[in-house]
Design a protein around this motif. Structure first.
Motif, short mmCIF file in Angstrom:
data_model
loop_
_atom_site.label_atom_id
_atom_site.label_comp_id
_atom_site.label_asym_id
_atom_site.label_seq_id
_atom_site.Cartn_x
_atom_site.Cartn_y
_atom_site.Cartn_z
N LEU A 126 -9.39 13.35 20.02
CA LEU A 126 -8.77 12.25 19.29
C LEU A 126 -9.13 12.22 17.80
CD1 LEU A 126 -9.10 9.36 21.91
CD2 LEU A 126 -7.05 10.66 21.33
N PRO A 127 -10.40 12.43 17.41
CA PRO A 127 -10.70 12.36 15.98
C PRO A 127 -9.99 13.41 15.15
CG PRO A 127 -12.72 12.26 17.29
CD PRO A 127 -11.62 12.64 18.22
N MET A 128 -9.55 14.49 15.80
CA MET A 128 -8.92 15.59 15.08
C MET A 128 -7.40 15.44 14.99
SD MET A 128 -11.71 16.97 14.36
CE MET A 128 -11.07 18.38 13.46
N GLN A 129 -6.86 14.36 15.54
CA GLN A 129 -5.42 14.12 15.44
C GLN A 129 -5.10 13.36 14.15
OE1 GLN A 129 -3.51 12.49 18.90
NE2 GLN A 129 -4.94 13.50 20.30
N ALA A 130 -3.84 13.45 13.72
CA ALA A 130 -3.39 12.68 12.56
C ALA A 130 -3.57 11.20 12.85
CB ALA A 130 -1.94 13.00 12.26
N GLN A 131 -4.07 10.47 11.86
CA GLN A 131 -4.40 9.06 12.06
C GLN A 131 -3.49 8.13 11.25
OE1 GLN A 131 -6.97 8.18 14.24
NE2 GLN A 131 -7.12 10.36 14.72
N GLY A 132 -2.29 8.59 10.90
CA GLY A 132 -1.39 7.70 10.17
C GLY A 132 -0.19 8.42 9.61
N GLN A 133 0.51 7.75 8.71
CA GLN A 133 1.75 8.28 8.13
C GLN A 133 1.82 7.93 6.64
OE1 GLN A 133 5.33 7.09 10.24
NE2 GLN A 133 4.13 6.65 12.08
N VAL A 134 2.51 8.79 5.88
CA VAL A 134 2.85 8.45 4.50
C VAL A 134 4.19 7.73 4.52
CG1 VAL A 134 3.38 9.36 2.21
CG2 VAL A 134 1.58 10.44 3.61
N LEU A 135 4.22 6.55 3.92
CA LEU A 135 5.41 5.70 3.97
C LEU A 135 6.23 5.84 2.69
CD1 LEU A 135 3.71 2.42 5.26
CD2 LEU A 135 4.77 4.23 6.63
N PRO A 136 7.54 5.62 2.76
CA PRO A 136 8.34 5.60 1.54
C PRO A 136 7.91 4.45 0.64
CG PRO A 136 9.62 4.80 3.41
CD PRO A 136 8.33 5.33 3.97
N SER A 137 7.88 4.68 -0.67
CA SER A 137 7.47 3.63 -1.61
C SER A 137 8.08 3.94 -2.98
CB SER A 137 5.94 3.56 -1.69
OG SER A 137 5.54 2.43 -2.43
N THR A 138 7.74 3.13 -3.95
CA THR A 138 8.26 3.35 -5.31
C THR A 138 7.60 4.57 -5.95
OG1 THR A 138 6.59 1.86 -6.19
CG2 THR A 138 8.73 0.90 -5.64
N PRO A 139 8.29 5.25 -6.87
CA PRO A 139 7.69 6.42 -7.53
C PRO A 139 6.35 6.08 -8.19
CG PRO A 139 10.04 6.29 -8.02
CD PRO A 139 9.68 5.03 -7.32
N GLY A 140 5.41 6.98 -8.06
CA GLY A 140 4.09 6.78 -8.64
C GLY A 140 3.13 6.00 -7.77
N ARG A 141 3.58 5.62 -6.59
CA ARG A 141 2.72 4.87 -5.68
C ARG A 141 2.62 5.61 -4.37
NH1 ARG A 141 3.78 -1.21 -3.19
NH2 ARG A 141 1.70 -2.01 -3.70
N GLN A 478 -3.79 -0.08 9.25
CA GLN A 478 -4.14 -0.60 7.92
C GLN A 478 -3.20 0.04 6.91
OE1 GLN A 478 -7.63 0.81 5.54
NE2 GLN A 478 -8.37 -1.29 5.86
N TRP A 479 -2.64 -0.78 6.03
CA TRP A 479 -1.75 -0.28 4.98
C TRP A 479 -2.58 -0.06 3.73
CZ3 TRP A 479 1.97 -3.47 1.53
CH2 TRP A 479 2.84 -2.61 0.83
N LEU A 480 -2.47 1.12 3.15
CA LEU A 480 -3.22 1.49 1.95
C LEU A 480 -2.25 2.00 0.89
CD1 LEU A 480 -5.95 2.20 0.49
CD2 LEU A 480 -5.74 4.46 1.58
N THR A 481 -2.33 1.45 -0.31
CA THR A 481 -1.53 1.98 -1.43
C THR A 481 -2.46 2.40 -2.57
OG1 THR A 481 -1.21 -0.15 -2.54
CG2 THR A 481 0.38 0.45 -0.82
N VAL A 482 -2.04 3.44 -3.30
CA VAL A 482 -2.82 3.98 -4.41
C VAL A 482 -1.88 4.23 -5.59
CG1 VAL A 482 -4.36 5.83 -5.17
CG2 VAL A 482 -4.40 5.09 -2.78
N GLN A 483 -2.27 3.77 -6.79
CA GLN A 483 -1.51 4.02 -8.01
C GLN A 483 -2.47 4.51 -9.10
OE1 GLN A 483 1.88 0.66 -8.15
NE2 GLN A 483 -0.17 -0.16 -7.97
N ALA A 484 -1.94 5.23 -10.04
CA ALA A 484 -2.78 5.77 -11.12
C ALA A 484 -3.32 4.67 -12.03
CB ALA A 484 -1.97 6.78 -11.94
N GLY A 485 -2.59 3.59 -12.15
CA GLY A 485 -3.03 2.48 -13.00
C GLY A 485 -2.39 1.18 -12.52
N VAL A 486 -2.82 0.09 -13.13
CA VAL A 486 -2.27 -1.21 -12.75
C VAL A 486 -0.93 -1.41 -13.45
CG1 VAL A 486 -2.65 -3.71 -12.73
CG2 VAL A 486 -4.60 -2.13 -12.49
#
Length: 491
Positions: A126-141, A478-486
């Motif tokens: 189980l720990p070696m399986q994929a643990q989520g998905q990349v979701l569609p979002s706005t460019p740069g996010r 858990q939903w996680l988003t990452v952007q280069a800046g605010v």
């Protein structure tokens, strides 16, 4: 040397002890005898945790969990693989221990240990399986939906298959980064807890991640209501399951309930009756019928009812009953006098209501003869309640529609089966049955560890454990988003 002159019994280091924080210590709640059902002999002492001990153990597990969740997936997997190896190395010893403590025959003990090995190996993946998905979002996010551990999983396990029914949650929950507090049934503390503590300690599981505290309702309620335990997994009776579900709901917890209910085995008029009789006998009488999937209702099409009944009566008359660890019997004792008394009264009440006792209905000590009742109908206890004893209830039907109506005349159940040569017809019936698991040309007692396991209504709360369901059960989104800046906001 006979089976009862040999080890294992409760090991000395665990006698009257709790496994808390990676060490064995005496229980403040005292201890009580662990009784071997077949002989009445005391085979050890079980420590009984009180509510405060449960609360303290939860605190230690809660503190240990973050570092475990941050451990590399392959390192968590390695612990599970080592646990499987530890079980394999002690296969014969542990098989006999499980058989003796649970009142099972030796092949039942072997089955539990064999499946426990498989459960650990599956969990290691189980720990070696994929643990989520990349979701569609706005460019740069970057937007990710990922699975994260609940944190702490509380497990309350039963007496009938204590190793499997505890480990099927303990292993995947640990593998996915949770800590576990396990409360096994005090009647089977070795198979249901001590054994697992020994194996995982040998496998290198860090201290505090698996806490083993047998106890009564006081300890169980402390586990279910503690706010640091976001998930409870319970296997047991519908009555206790309802209570746990109510408490868990009040405290906004995830709960996995696997209970019981009605399991129906339908025998059609084109069935191979010799094969059907063998399947029915196993499904109803294996481990004295003390199985949540036992074939407790056997619905038989009327033209073949008498012939099937004769075959089952012959089997019931000749199957040997006694000390399961002797290797000489097919059925062992029931777990204790309370369980036997309830079952015996259910049989008597059903006969009083008009059913016919065709075989069995007698016991010597805790060893109950395999029993056959005919003429069982809705409204009788053996039809309406889960017997949890070695009982075949023969229920007659005429049409396929009537079979479906009788089978679905319940509050739900785990398993159903249909036996008949016309597979398309059998499948058409199976698709209409209200059960979590359906088997065509088989009996109802089936589990391969790779399958989701659960059922609607009295089967539980509709969710399932096992195989592909385990990541869903023992982690949350858990939903996680990452952007280069605010980015700029209009405020």
């Amino acid at each position: 040397m006979g089976a009862h002159d040999a080890l294992p019994v409760m090991p000395a280091h665990a006698n009257g002890q709790l496994y808390d924080g990676g060490r064995w210590r005496p229980a403040r709640g005292g201890s009580r005898a662990v009784i071997e059902p077949a002989t009445g002999a005391t085979i050890g002492q079980v420590g009984i945790a009180d509510a405060q001990e449960m609360t303290d153990a939860i605190a230690r597990a809660h503190a240990a969990q973050p570092a475990w969740a941050a451990t590399a997936p392959r390192d968590r997997a390695a612990v599970l693989l080592k646990a499987a190896q530890a079980l394999e190395a002690r296969f014969d010893e542990l098989s006999l221990a499980v058989a003796r403590e649970t009142g099972g025959i030796v092949p039942k003990g072997q089955h539990e240990v064999r499946e426990a090995i498989v459960l650990c190996r599956i969990a290691a993946g189980l720990p070696m399986q994929a643990q989520g998905q990349v979701l569609p979002s706005t460019p740069g996010r970057l937007s990710i939906a990922r699975r994260v551990p609940h944190g702490l999983v509380g497990v309350i396990s039963p007496f009938n298959f204590p190793l499997i029914l505890g480990l099927r949650t303990v292993a995947p929950a640990l593998a996915l980064g949770n800590a576990v507090v396990l409360k096994p049934d005090p009647r089977t503390p070795y198979s249901g807890g001590v054994l697992m503590a020994e194996v995982f300690e040998q496998a290198g599981l860090p201290a505090g991640l698996l806490q083993v505290l047998p106890g009564d309702g006081e300890a169980g309620e402390a586990l279910v209501t503690d706010p640091r335990v976001p998930m409870i997994a319970f296997t047991g009776s519908p009555g206790v399951g309802r209570r746990i579900g109510e408490l868990a709901g009040r405290h906004l917890k995830k709960v996995s309930l696997e209970l019981g209910g009605a399991n129906n085995l339908v025998v059609l008029d084109d069935a191979d009756l010799d094969a059907a009789a063998s399947a029915v006998a196993f499904g109803a009488w294996f481990h004295q019928g003390q199985i949540c999937m036992a074939s407790n209702r056997v619905l038989v099409q009327r033209p073949v009812l008498e012939a099937l009944k004769q075959r089952l009566v012959a089997k019931a008359t000749h199957l040997p009953v006694g000390d399961g660890a002797s290797g000489q019997v097919a059925l062992g004792p029931m777990i204790d006098a309370k369980q036997l008394g309830r079952f015996d009264q259910l049989v008597k009440d059903t006969v009083e209501a008009g059913a016919r006792l065709e075989a069995g209905g007698q016991h010597e000590g805790l060893c109950y003869r395999p029993t056959v009742l005919s003429g069982v109908k809705p409204g009788m206890r053996a039809f309406d309640e889960e017997p949890f004893g070695p009982l075949v209830n023969l229920v007659a039907f005429d049409s396929d529609d009537e079979a479906v109506a009788l089978a679905n005349n319940s509050q739900g159940g785990l398993a159903a089966a249909v036996i008949g040569r016309d597979v398309a017809r059998a499948m058409a019936i199976g698709e209409r049955l209200n059960a979590g698991m359906v088997h065509i040309n088989d009996q109802t007692v089936n589990d391969e560890c790779t399958n989701p396991f659960g059922g609607p209504g009295l089967g539980g709360n509709g969710s399932a454990v096992g195989g592909p369901a385990d990541i869903d059960e023992y982690t949350r989104w858990q939903w996680l988003t990452v952007q280069a800046g605010v980015r700029a906001f209009p405020f």
